[in-house]
Design an enzyme around this catalytic site. Sequence first.
Site, PDB file in Angstrom:
ATOM      1  N   SER A  41      48.337  40.220  33.276  1.00 11.88           N
ATOM      2  CA  SER A  41      47.509  40.870  34.099  1.00 11.88           C
ATOM      3  C   SER A  41      47.946  41.920  34.992  1.00 11.88           C
ATOM      4  O   SER A  41      47.096  42.652  35.380  1.00 11.88           O
ATOM      5  CB  SER A  41      47.127  39.395  34.905  1.00 11.88           C
ATOM      6  OG  SER A  41      48.169  39.253  35.921  1.00 11.88           O
ATOM      7  N   LYS A  89      49.143  39.575  41.991  1.00 12.03           N
ATOM      8  CA  LYS A  89      47.804  40.591  42.156  1.00 12.03           C
ATOM      9  C   LYS A  89      48.162  41.736  42.983  1.00 12.03           C
ATOM     10  O   LYS A  89      49.042  41.801  43.828  1.00 12.03           O
ATOM     11  CB  LYS A  89      46.636  39.856  42.459  1.00 12.03           C
ATOM     12  CG  LYS A  89      46.359  38.628  41.436  1.00 12.03           C
ATOM     13  CD  LYS A  89      46.181  38.995  40.161  1.00 12.03           C
ATOM     14  CE  LYS A  89      46.184  37.676  39.287  1.00 12.03           C
ATOM     15  NZ  LYS A  89      46.236  38.127  37.712  1.00 12.03           N
TER      16      LYS A  89
END
Length: 173
Positions: A41, A89
Amino acid sequence: MAHLYGRRYLRAFVSGFFVAVPVTVTFLDRVACVAKVEGASMQPSLNPSGRNKSDVVLLNRWTVRNYEVQRGDIVSLVSPKNPEQKIIKRVIALEGDIIKTMGHKNRYIKIPRGHMWVEGDHYGHSFDSNAFGPVSLGLLHAQATYILWPPNRWQKLKSLLPQERTPVQNHDD
């Protein structure tokens, strides 16, 4: 005589242990820890080589102790969908910002007070705010500040906001 030295050594070890453990636990809880980054990710920023190699990062807990983060920071947070899991993230938007989403049910979202919008760098391969919406700052765990492993990737992580992910309207405006 050896018995006396053994007892003295044991007493010194035990007292040192009971000082070292709380200090270590406090350090890891309040200051910093390390974590292995898994998944795709955050490619290419983290794990650029794919599945066979994982980056290990320094997670600085001290920098986020007052829930202060900047757009572009790479952060670790408790997953809003699974409290047993931590995810990593990039912060895209902060409270008051209006963000154009990528695949969220709402095309535009104003980030509520006490929240942030986070995304993985690898669009389409990230379970992020586009799936679960704005994230409470209370889920913030740490800021990833350095890649520690592998040695050829050792570097300070830059706080960069991709140009195409700049909020439509900053709360600073």
